[in-house]
Design an enzyme around this catalytic site. Structure first.
Site, mmCIF file in Angstrom:
data_model
loop_
_atom_site.group_PDB
_atom_site.id
_atom_site.type_symbol
_atom_site.label_atom_id
_atom_site.label_comp_id
_atom_site.label_asym_id
_atom_site.label_seq_id
_atom_site.Cartn_x
_atom_site.Cartn_y
_atom_site.Cartn_z
ATOM 1 N N ASP A 24 -3.110 -10.058 -0.837
ATOM 2 C CA ASP A 24 -4.534 -10.402 -0.749
ATOM 3 C C ASP A 24 -5.321 -10.027 -2.010
ATOM 4 O OD1 ASP A 24 -4.123 -11.441 1.742
ATOM 5 O OD2 ASP A 24 -4.907 -9.728 2.843
ATOM 6 N N ARG A 70 -15.756 -16.373 5.381
ATOM 7 C CA ARG A 70 -14.835 -15.907 6.419
ATOM 8 C C ARG A 70 -14.577 -14.410 6.283
ATOM 9 N NH1 ARG A 70 -9.592 -18.350 5.834
ATOM 10 N NH2 ARG A 70 -9.253 -16.582 7.201
ATOM 11 N N CYS A 81 -1.796 -23.947 7.054
ATOM 12 C CA CYS A 81 -2.803 -23.123 6.369
ATOM 13 C C CYS A 81 -2.621 -23.279 4.873
ATOM 14 C CB CYS A 81 -2.585 -21.688 6.830
ATOM 15 S SG CYS A 81 -3.066 -20.430 5.709
ATOM 16 N N LYS A 140 -12.242 -6.677 7.830
ATOM 17 C CA LYS A 140 -12.062 -7.824 8.728
ATOM 18 C C LYS A 140 -10.677 -7.771 9.386
ATOM 19 C CE LYS A 140 -10.442 -11.759 6.621
ATOM 20 N NZ LYS A 140 -9.210 -12.255 7.223
ATOM 21 N N ASN A 141 -9.638 -7.503 8.587
ATOM 22 C CA ASN A 141 -8.280 -7.564 9.138
ATOM 23 C C ASN A 141 -7.932 -6.377 10.029
ATOM 24 O OD1 ASN A 141 -7.964 -10.003 7.942
ATOM 25 N ND2 ASN A 141 -6.610 -9.302 6.295
ATOM 26 N N ARG A 170 3.275 -20.245 7.208
ATOM 27 C CA ARG A 170 2.874 -19.176 8.118
ATOM 28 C C ARG A 170 3.350 -19.386 9.559
ATOM 29 N NH1 ARG A 170 -3.052 -17.268 6.780
ATOM 30 N NH2 ARG A 170 -2.279 -15.304 7.619
#
Ligand code: EPZ
Length: 420
Positions: A307, A399, A116, A22-23, A121
């Site tokens: 992560d 997500r 967030c 995804k990233n 962030r």
């Protein structure tokens, strides 16, 4: 709303195919704004964040077809350079349209992403770098209003702090700027490297790919001829499934991965007593005789990824002895702690450090997903907990994890999605 129900206690076994990252796919989709042609992206994970960015691109004027993990997209048709609040508020990564819109059109309005769950962030480093490239930036009514009437100019940018999406934004901006940019202290994540490689394939002169300093010769607003490509595998999804094998002390294999991208995770699992067997595009995890405690300090790639912090914390509840997790990237990325405690975990928090006492018996409970990776840690805990765990607000998981229940079920876990 959906929730996940997990009945703990099953051993896992078998193989799981890892989806595209995804990233990596997010900046690559944003990068199509720089293109004058249609491009086909393969291995694009079908997850909510990707659909959100596609919706934003559609709103800007892109045309695309998205089927079977393949996005065929033409962003040369973009006529609007305003990324509106309604879409941006749902996903911070929408900020990735800022650099490409500004360098392509010389002006844009992108809604500020806002707060967030994992911390403040800020995006000050993105804005500061664009200003150094000649942009005039104002914040008006919640929007970043950016102008560079004669286009962006190449500049020397030294990032005060390593930022992944900040680096990606500036790399994309520099690709269409006038003249040479030198970007120092740039992120070296594999996702950043793939973005550079795709731009290079399109003819952008980039030196230093994979190092912390890039030299980019801009095309002076000549749009690019992007070539088709396939998105790299998701190293965080792979790491999450390896942790699922580890926490249940089972033998599993992750397939379609680039093992080199998972070195920090593999090394830590070895330190905790697991057997890891790496081949070309697979990593096999073998159970440990005894799961040993370990300490982690999160850092930028190639260090231990933030992560993967939450998933390892869940695993550490099942290790013999005391483990310490120090979170160096995001000040508030401990939202999973209180939920793990609800399941019986013994975790003490002090500042950006968590002390985990193992080995503790976990019990199924009703828990709340708070962000993407925190939620995956709760699944892992549910796999070893006695009884049933219900994870609410799983839209966070949707997500970023493709076919999550199916992948877990194929590994032998008792995981089902139900309606509240
Ligand atoms: C990217 O976020 C990832 N998101 C995150 O993935 C990941 O956790 C993070 O990098 C770190 O690896 C995407 O790639 C879409 P940063 P990003 O800018 O780019 C500070 C997931 O679960 N900072 O590298 O937003 C910041 O506060 C997620 O998939 C500034 O101070 O993170 C943090 O402390 C969530 N000013 C540090 O830098 C800025 O202008 C690193 O953040 C920008 C960042």
């Amino acid at each position: 709303m959906d929730y996940l129900q997990i009945k703990g206690g099953s051993k896992l076994n078998g193989k799981v195919k890892i989806s595209g990252a995804k990233n990596a796919a997010l900046p690559l989709l944003a990068c199509t704004i720089l293109s004058k042609n249609r491009v086909t992206m393969k291995n694009v994970p079908n997850v909510k964040d990707i659909n959100t960015l596609l919706k934003l691109l559609l709103n800007l004027g892109s045309k695309f077809n998205y089927e079977k993990n393949c996005v065929d997209i033409d962003s040369s048709t973009i006529s609007n350079s305003m990324a509106n609040y309604d879409i941006v508020k749902t996903m911070r990564a929408s900020i990735l349209t800022l650099g490409p819109l500004l360098s392509t059109f010389g002006h844009c309005e992108v809604s500020l992403p806002g707060g967030c769950a994992i911390g403040q962030r800020p995006i000050d480093l993105h804005l500061k770098a664009l200003e150094l490239m000649g942009a005039e930036i104002e914040i008006k009514q919640g929007y970043i209003v950016a102008k560079a009437k004669k286009g962006l100019k190449g500049a020397t940018i030294v990032f005060d702090k390593i930022t992944v999406t900040g680096s990606e934004n500036i790399i994309m901006a520099a690709a269409l700027a006038k003249g040479r940019s030198r970007i120092v202290n740039v992120a070296k994540e594999p996702e950043v490297i793939q973005l550079c490689e795709v731009l290079k394939e399109a003819g952008v002169d980039i030196e230093g790919i994979g190092t912390d300093e890039l030299i980019i010769e801009g095309t002076d607003r000549e749009r690019l001829n992007l070539k088709d490509f396939s998105v790299i595998p998701d190293r965080i999804e792979a790491g999450t499934y390896l942790c699922a094998g580890a926490i249940t002390n089972s033998g599993i294999t992750v397939e379609d991965v680039i093992p080199e991208h998972l070195e920090a995770v593999v090394t830590k699992l070895e330190e905790m007593g697991f057997g890891l067997y790496v081949s070309k595009d697979k990593i096999m995890l073998k159970p440990a005789k005894k799961i040993k405690s370990a300490d982690i300090i999160t850092s930028e790639y190639p260090g231990f990824p933030t992560d993967m912090q939450a998933q390892f914390m869940a695993l550490m509840t099942q290790a013999e002895g005391v483990s310490i997790v120090e979170e160096r990237l995001f000040e508030n990325r401990f939202m999973h702690v209180s939920e793990l405690q609800r399941m019986g975990a013994s975790i003490m928090l002090r500042g950006n450090s968590a002390t985990i006492q193992g080995k503790i018996k976990l019990y199924g409970a009703d828990v709340m997903a708070t962000d993407l990776r925190a939620s995956s840690a709760l699944i892992l805990a549910g796999l070893v907990a006695e009884g049933t765990t219900k994870i609410h607000r799983i839209y966070h998981l949707d997500r970023g994890y493709e076919n999550l229940e199916e992948k877990f079920k194929n590994l032998g876990a008792d995981v089902v999605r139900l309606k509240e």
